[in-house]
Design a protein around this motif. Structure first.
Motif, PDB file in Angstrom:
ATOM      1  N   ILE A   1       3.161  15.913   3.035  1.00  0.00           N
ATOM      2  CA  ILE A   1       4.357  15.424   2.081  1.00  0.00           C
ATOM      3  C   ILE A   1       4.335  16.253   0.942  1.00  0.00           C
ATOM      4  O   ILE A   1       5.483  17.119   0.409  1.00  0.00           O
ATOM      5  N   ARG A   2       3.287  17.058   0.442  1.00  0.00           N
ATOM      6  CA  ARG A   2       3.370  17.748  -0.637  1.00  0.00           C
ATOM      7  C   ARG A   2       3.851  19.334  -0.094  1.00  0.00           C
ATOM      8  O   ARG A   2       4.363  19.895  -0.968  1.00  0.00           O
ATOM      9  N   ALA A   3       3.971  19.559   0.856  1.00  0.00           N
ATOM     10  CA  ALA A   3       4.216  20.689   1.514  1.00  0.00           C
ATOM     11  C   ALA A   3       5.802  20.624   2.036  1.00  0.00           C
ATOM     12  O   ALA A   3       6.403  21.188   2.487  1.00  0.00           O
ATOM     13  N   GLY A   4       6.196  19.039   1.894  1.00  0.00           N
ATOM     14  CA  GLY A   4       7.664  18.945   2.114  1.00  0.00           C
ATOM     15  C   GLY A   4       8.153  18.314   2.972  1.00  0.00           C
ATOM     16  O   GLY A   4       9.394  17.819   3.580  1.00  0.00           O
ATOM     17  N   ALA A   5       7.181  17.769   3.949  1.00  0.00           N
ATOM     18  CA  ALA A   5       7.534  16.819   5.068  1.00  0.00           C
ATOM     19  C   ALA A   5       7.674  15.431   4.756  1.00  0.00           C
ATOM     20  O   ALA A   5       7.434  14.970   3.468  1.00  0.00           O
ATOM     21  N   LEU A   6       8.800  14.693   5.402  1.00  0.00           N
ATOM     22  CA  LEU A   6       8.784  13.232   5.365  1.00  0.00           C
ATOM     23  C   LEU A   6       9.581  12.855   4.062  1.00  0.00           C
ATOM     24  O   LEU A   6       9.705  11.738   3.464  1.00  0.00           O
ATOM     25  N   HIS A   7      10.206  13.769   3.223  1.00  0.00           N
ATOM     26  CA  HIS A   7      10.788  13.749   1.921  1.00  0.00           C
ATOM     27  C   HIS A   7      12.091  12.464   2.382  1.00  0.00           C
ATOM     28  O   HIS A   7      12.253  11.719   1.388  1.00  0.00           O
ATOM     29  N   ASP A   8      12.592  12.815   3.312  1.00  0.00           N
ATOM     30  CA  ASP A   8      13.769  11.950   3.584  1.00  0.00           C
ATOM     31  C   ASP A   8      13.545  10.514   3.866  1.00  0.00           C
ATOM     32  O   ASP A   8      14.513   9.660   3.690  1.00  0.00           O
ATOM     33  N   GLN A   9      12.168  10.139   4.128  1.00  0.00           N
ATOM     34  CA  GLN A   9      11.737   8.819   4.210  1.00  0.00           C
ATOM     35  C   GLN A   9      11.617   8.121   2.761  1.00  0.00           C
ATOM     36  O   GLN A   9      11.279   6.771   2.674  1.00  0.00           O
ATOM     37  N   PHE A  10      11.636   8.870   1.651  1.00  0.00           N
ATOM     38  CA  PHE A  10      11.433   8.181   0.358  1.00  0.00           C
ATOM     39  C   PHE A  10      13.130   7.744  -0.158  1.00  0.00           C
ATOM     40  O   PHE A  10      13.540   8.567  -0.901  1.00  0.00           O
ATOM     41  N   ALA A  11      13.560   6.624   0.330  1.00  0.00           N
ATOM     42  CA  ALA A  11      14.724   6.266   0.510  1.00  0.00           C
ATOM     43  C   ALA A  11      15.116   5.164  -0.653  1.00  0.00           C
ATOM     44  O   ALA A  11      16.313   4.598  -0.405  1.00  0.00           O
ATOM     45  N   VAL A  12      14.363   4.610  -1.443  1.00  0.00           N
ATOM     46  CA  VAL A  12      14.665   3.732  -2.477  1.00  0.00           C
ATOM     47  C   VAL A  12      15.547   4.421  -3.538  1.00  0.00           C
ATOM     48  O   VAL A  12      15.169   5.414  -3.945  1.00  0.00           O
ATOM     49  N   ASP A  13      16.496   3.700  -3.870  1.00  0.00           N
ATOM     50  CA  ASP A  13      17.317   4.015  -5.157  1.00  0.00           C
ATOM     51  C   ASP A  13      16.520   4.172  -6.424  1.00  0.00           C
ATOM     52  O   ASP A  13      15.528   3.488  -6.792  1.00  0.00           O
TER      53      ASP A  13
END
Length: 472
Positions: A88-100
């Motif tokens: 995640i720190r390298a940029g993976a899965l950021h799109d899963q952080f989906a809360v307003d």
């Protein structure tokens, strides 16, 4: 929470409110799903601010390493959590952080979004299915020894620290642009103005140097505001008492996080106070407001100094960026200063939001940190963009109108002040009044009356004599 299989497109997860179908492809879980449904407010989700996502992953990684070191987390689980956080720190899965970004619950939904994404990725790395929380749990393992109330504000501080460093870089570049123009315009004489009236002569270089000096002060203030952002509260858990954290956790997790981030981090001396106090955010917001006010004032000046080009000041020319009117041919507007003005208005408003939210905290927690965070991230990002635009698309391309500027000096009644030491107050007052009444220039009238020669006036009008204290 447990998981059962269902239709291929979904999995079933459970929480204290019951069961929900979660998209099978989602790395988040039921808590995040409910938060997505509960807070359709700004349309700006956590993923919009990578600094925050990476800060959350850094904290979860540090916590896993600390818990493993202290013997309260299985090494295999810890290793999987660490690997997930590194991704995640390298940029993976950021799109899963989906809360307003704006959410109720004092940031709990943000913390749980991170816990669930990390848990599900760790499960995959261990060879298990997403949602199989009997093997690795978002709360019991990823959130071990933690609370939203120490994770969320600490993550905000790390993220704002990173964003502030980028803003400092942009401010530095803008200051250098002002200083370069100050050097280029060092010998260009002009009239200074106070209250929009002619004052006394100065150089255009002095004017631009003053803008650089003001911005340098803001850079110093922002650097000072970084120190409170490096004070974290991990180990405080729920209200600062450290409940459910093992002995020694606070020191170990701080050391792990400092190693991960490369920052000199400090633990707040009173964790109960730190859990409820938002002073670091208030201080940062105040510096951003101060910077915005200065930049807006400078942009006001630029628009005035470039006004015209025939019926205004026309001291300088701004680089033309685009056609200025749909009806007036040839009109070019000062669009870059105008957009920076608007950024400043927003930042000033954001500061009020931060102030109100900070004041509204109650007892051992401030529940309104999400709107504080959203306001500050917007201010940091927009100010950085404004500084960069102003530097690259405005200041670097500014030109002077030296003939216009010197003519203004020669015809202005303000020139009388410069002649006062040679002619005396009574004569310069009389000549200033006559110049205003007749529309003639001060220098012209002085020569006509025989009080000084043209050569003597030219000597007195040298910039090096007019723009600094008189020699004894």
């Amino acid at each position: 929470m447990t998981m059962t299989s269902t239709a291929p497109d979904y999995r079933t997860e459970y929480d204290l409110l019951g069961e929900r179908l979660v998209p099978a492809t989602a790395s988040y879980g039921v808590h995040t799903l409910r938060a997505i449904e509960n807070f359709p407010v700004s349309g700006v989700v956590l993923a919009r601010y990578p600094d925050l996502v990476e800060a959350l992953a850094s904290i979860k990684q540090a916590a896993a390493q600390a818990n493993c070191t202290l013997g309260v987390l299985d090494p295999g689980k810890a290793a999987a959590i660490v690997r997930a956080c590194e991704e995640i720190r390298a940029g993976a899965l950021h799109d899963q952080f989906a809360v307003d970004m704006i959410q109720g619950g004092a940031g709990t939904s943000t913390n749980m979004n991170a816990n669930e994404v990390i848990a599900n990725r760790a499960l995959e790395l261990m060879g298990h299915m997403r949602g199989d929380y009997t093997r690795l749990h978002p709360n019991e393992d990823v959130n071990l020894s933690q609370s939203t109330n120490d994770v969320y504000p600490s993550a905000l501080k790390l993220a704002m620290h990173a964003a502030s460093l980028r803003l400092l870089d942009a401010m530095h570049a803008l200051r250098l642009a002002f200083e370069d123009k100050a050097d280029a315009f060092a010998s260009v004489l002009k009239m200074g103005r106070t209250q929009l009236q002619d004052a006394v002569p100065m150089t255009l270089g002095q004017e631009f140097a003053s803008y650089g000096a003001m911005l340098a002060g803001d850079e110093r203030a922002l650097r000072a505001a970084l120190l409170p952002l490096r004070e974290i509260s991990l180990g405080a858990t729920a209200i600062g008492t450290g409940i459910n954290a093992p002995p020694g956790y606070t020191a170990v997790v701080r050391a792990e996080l400092a190693h991960i981030t490369g920052l000199d981090l400090h633990t707040a001396p009173d964790l109960v106070a730190a859990t409820q106090d938002t002073d670091a955010f208030v201080a940062l917001s105040a510096v951003l407001k101060r910077t915005a006010i200065k930049l807006s004032k400078v942009c006001n000046d630029l628009r005035l100094l470039a006004s015209g080009p025939r019926a205004g000041f026309a001291d300088i020319g701004l680089p033309p960026m685009q056609a200025g009117s749909s009806i007036m041919p040839g009109k070019v507007n000062p669009v870059i200063p105008e957009v920076v003005n608007q950024i400043a208005f927003e930042v000033i408003g954001n500061d009020l939001t931060v102030s109100l939210a900070a004041e509204a905290g109650q007892l051992q927690l401030n529940a309104f940190e999400p709107v504080i965070a959203f306001s500050l991230f917007k201010s940091l990002e927009h100010l950085r963009a404004g500084c960069t635009l102003l530097e690259t698309r405005c200041i670097r391309g500014i030109t002077a109108n030296p003939e216009q500027l010197r003519a203004t000096v020669m015809t202005s009644a303000g020139l009388a002040t410069a002649l006062n030491p040679s002619l005396g107050y009574i004569r310069t007052s009389a000549i200033a009044s006559e110049a205003i009444a007749t529309g003639r220039g001060i220098a012209e009238l002085v020569v006509e009356k025989g009080w000084m020669s043209g050569a003597q006036i030219d000597e007195l009008l040298r910039p090096e004599l007019l723009t600094r204290p008189r020699a004894a």
